[in-house]
Design an enzyme around this catalytic site. Structure first.
Site, short mmCIF file in Angstrom:
data_model
loop_
_atom_site.label_atom_id
_atom_site.label_comp_id
_atom_site.label_asym_id
_atom_site.label_seq_id
_atom_site.Cartn_x
_atom_site.Cartn_y
_atom_site.Cartn_z
CG ASP A 304 67.26 48.75 35.04
OD1 ASP A 304 68.46 49.01 35.29
OD2 ASP A 304 66.41 48.54 35.92
CB THR A 306 68.29 44.10 36.26
OG1 THR A 306 69.23 44.64 37.17
CG2 THR A 306 67.88 42.72 36.71
CG ASP A 539 62.39 44.59 35.07
OD1 ASP A 539 62.59 45.71 35.61
OD2 ASP A 539 63.17 43.63 35.18
#
Length: 791
Positions: A304, A306, A539
């Protein structure tokens, strides 16, 4: 002591301290999660009561019967091997257990009207647990308060669809909160919970498959069926062939000891354990040891944006009105009103709440953020119904001017979100008549070392795929800035149909934007179908399906408990740069075990071959057990422990057996050939057993030393020094301890008259055979590949 009645517990007050104490004393307390590492008792048990140790003890008893006590020395080697394995694994266990404590999240419970963070094992029956999006439900219970709670019950049902939970609905341990927030009452703890009744997919799943361990275990399995029967047959053959019982026992024991690669399994397990310890010191928790090896074989990493490319520290930048009569301040108020009301705690929500105060609007209806919907919403008293989220998921069609604004801001690297007014706000139905009010810009910061990290992976032949819920233009811009290769190849997954060719999409693109959780899983599955080994970092709960699908799952410690619970690795500092160390450790394990395995298998190969040959010869087996000890310990055991822990970060070839056979097969053939020659010479020239066995030891030791030098390459001062040191120790044994090891004197000139020319011819013969075998294996591999292509 205050008794606990579940029907009387208040969601706002929870239990009192006295009630908690009472529950603990009456045994109504949860149990700790199963440890990632084996207990000290289990480590001792599994290392001591191993199959080969049992065989060694039986062989020792037989040697003891003969009265030749010096031949029991092989038991000392087995003892030290086992002791080293136990010590290293306990050291590794302590380091990993420390990391588990750092990675372990706490659970918010309400006690005495206050929120208290406790570990899972400290939950008691009747506790009130406060839940938020991304939390894993630790015990069974029922809902007390729901603010749009949506639960993923796939660990129970196998279906990934989320279920909306209202007051008094049941919650099951092991499931995940994928949307909303609320409070639950604990109704079952410990052994009574679902997660302890049933091994569920999400927390446990199947163990990571280890190619290395599987290959070694197959070798051990075959040897298990060979060693004992062959040893018994050899003993009977020698006994009835006129050899005395003591000599028959010693010969058979020597043959069986030679066939046992006793240190190989221990060395592999120990090397993985030491790697876990090294990674723990670098703030990476390894939840599954074979995953270290799996990650070393990874050729695609999906991540991802982020937390990997960017720092994850999002900041609110601006609110841009689109609808006439709407101001920037009004847009800010709506965004804040929705965010504070839903209680969302994702990165975007934190950016809004950090920048804008709570307007404290009285709320009538809320719809929390969901990774599938990609928007959240709320209906407020005396106000309209609003939604806040990804423009492509709120609107089926956007005007050209709005599209231009979104694209231009996305190219600057901003996350662009939309605020819209709707006629009907229902989580399970399409939005009715959404009207664009304005856009919200959120910024992120690229991590300082991101470009260097991605450059390293590119140099190592590992492709990076960015799979994000954000706008593909935004993600592509950031990925290009971070120097990710082919980042310009981006696709908006919200435009992809259900029946699309995901294999082609995964192959042609590097950046995937507006991806739903199910699409993430399908993209990874498509890459795996193309024979890629795929790692996934995540996450949040939107990464759960993909983490389960990937060959190797990596979670950030700052992420949700649900992702950490199913990941193979947890990055304690949430720093993606640590993946370089993990990749290196995996490659070190595979490359080093690959080369030391050949040393163990030389002994196994020539021992099996000699056992078969000497079944039909009238002479005794060429070795006594004690004569194999210098070879086993100096040419294999001691060097292998050093070589297994050497830095070796070259790429994985996935040719374990080929590399092992190229070193071990020519050495074993040479040893068997020379021993046959020595036995023929012994018969022709009337050499005594001690003389021929000494020649066999010298030739076997020399050839094993050639192989050791071969696997030590590329040589450096340390490895060259080690090779010379073991050679010196080997000669020291022959010079000073020849009587102990049943060898003739070093100063017997007759022994060197035969040994020197034989040893001198051994090296060129070894190199010649290695070339022949290497060519044969290469050609066989080419033929195999042609057959596969023809199919």
């Amino acid at each position: 002591m205050a008794e606990v009645k579940l029907t009387e517990i208040s969601a706002d007050h929870g239990l009192s301290d006295d009630q908690v104490t009472h529950q603990i004393q009456t045994g109504n307390k949860n149990t700790a999660e199963q440890s990632l590492t084996r207990s000290v008792k289990e480590i001792f048990r599994d290392n001591i009561f191993a199959l080969f140790n049992l065989i060694n003890v039986i062989l020792g008893a037989l040697v003891f019967y003969t009265g030749s006590y010096k031949n029991l020395l092989f038991l000392g080697i087995a003892f030290f091997n086992t002791a080293i394995g136990i010590i290293q694994e306990i050291r590794s266990k302590r380091q990993v257990d420390k990391m588990v404590l750092l990675a372990e999240g706490k659970i918010n419970v309400i006690r005495n009207s206050k929120t208290v963070a406790v570990h899972s094992e400290d939950i008691v029956l009747g506790d009130v647990i406060s839940l938020g999006r991304g939390d894993q439900i630790p015990v069974d219970g029922r809902v007390l308060e729901s603010r749009g709670m949506e639960v993923d019950e796939s660990p129970i049902t196998g279906e990934s669809e989320t279920i909306l939970k209202n007051s008094d609905d049941q919650l099951t341990s092991g499931t995940f909160l994928v949307g909303g927030s609320g409070k639950m009452l604990v109704t079952k703890v410990g052994a009574d919970t679902f997660v302890n009744h049933l091994s569920n997919e999400a927390k446990q799943g199947e163990d990571t498959s280890s190619i290395l361990l599987n290959t070694i275990n197959r070798i051990i399995k075959v040897l298990t069926y060979v060693i004992i029967p062959l040893g018994i047959i050899l003993f009977v053959a020698k006994l009835y062939g006129g050899t005395g019982i003591n000599r028959a026992i010693l010969g058979s024991v020597a043959a069986m000891i030679g066939m046992i690669p006793e240190g190989l399994v221990l060395l592999t397990s120990m090397t993985l354990a030491v790697s876990a310890m090294h990674l723990a010191r670098k703030n990476t928790l390894v939840r599954d040891l074979p995953a270290i090896e799996t990650l070393a074989r990874v050729d695609v990493i999906c991540l991802d944006k982020t937390g990997t490319i960017t720092s994850g520290d999002l900041k609110f930048v601006d609110a841009i009105p689109v609808m006439a009569g709407i101001t920037s301040d009004q847009l800010k108020q709506i965004a804040a009103g929705i965010t504070y009301s839903t209680g969302d705690n994702n990165e975007t929500a934190r950016a809004i709440t950090d920048a804008i105060e709570n307007p404290k609007w009285p709320v009538k209806t809320i719809v929390p953020f969901s990774s599938e919907r990609k928007w959240s919403g709320g209906q407020f008293e005396d106000r309209d119904q609003y939604v806040f989220g990804a423009p492509q998921f709120i609107f089926k069609n956007l005007t050209a001017s709005v599209k231009e604004q979104i694209t231009s801001n996305a190219k600057k690297g901003y996350r662009v979100l939309a605020i819209a007014k709707v006629d009907d706000l229902k989580p399970d139905q399409p939005l009715r008549n959404p009207q664009m009010m304005g856009l919200v810009l959120i910024s992120d910061v690229i991590r300082p070392n991101a470009a260097n990290t991605f450059q390293y992976f590119r140099n190592q032949g590992v492709n990076i795929k960015v799979i994000s819920g954000d706008d593909p233009t935004t993600v592509a811009t950031i990925a290009q800035t971070a120097t990710i290769k082919d980042a310009q190849n981006a696709i908006d997954m919200s435009t992809v149909k259900e029946n699309a060719d995901f294999g082609k999409i995964a192959q042609e693109n590097t950046v995937f934007g507006r991806v739903t959780p199910d699409q993430k899983k399908r993209l990874i599955s498509a890459l795996q179908e193309q024979k890629h080994t795929v790692a996934m970092t995540g996450d949040g709960v939107n990464d759960l399906l993909a983490l389960r699908q990937a060959d190797c799952g990596i979670a950030m410690a700052s992420g949700s408990e649900s992702t950490k619970s199913i990941a193979d690795f947890v990055l304690i500092n949430s720093n993606f740069d640590a993946m370089i160390d993990v990749l290196k450790e995996g490659r070190r394990v595979i490359n080093n075990i690959e080369r030391v395995a050949s040393m163990y298998l030389i002994k196994t190969m020539y021992s099996v071959a000699l056992s078969f040959i000497f079944l039909f010869l009238a002479v005794g087996y060429p070795f006594e057990p004690i004569q194999l000890t210098p070879i086993t310990s100096l040419m294999v055991g001691i060097p292998s422990f050093f070589l297994a822990l050497e830095p070796n970060f070259s790429r994985i070839t996935n040719q374990f057996m080929k590399q092992v056979l190229i070193v071990s097969t020519p050495a074993a053939i040479c040893i068997v050939g020379y021993i046959i020659v020595i036995e023929i010479m012994g018969s022709l020239f009337g050499m005594r057993y001690e003389f021929t066995s000494t020649l066999c030891v010298l030739l076997t030791g020399a050839i094993c030393w050639f192989a050791l030098v071969m696997v030590s390459r590329p040589l450096n001062r340390l490895k060259a020094g080690m090779d010379l040191l073991v050679l010196a120790a080997f000669f020291a044994i022959i010079i000073f301890f020849n009587d102990v090891f049943s060898l003739v004197s070093f100063f017997d000139k007759d022994i060197w008259l035969y040994a020197v020319p034989l040893i001198a011819s051994a090296y060129p013969l070894y190199m010649f055979l290695q070339g022949v075998i290497s060519t044969f294996l290469t050609q066989r591999e080419k033929r195999k590949q042609k057959r596969l292509k023809a199919k």
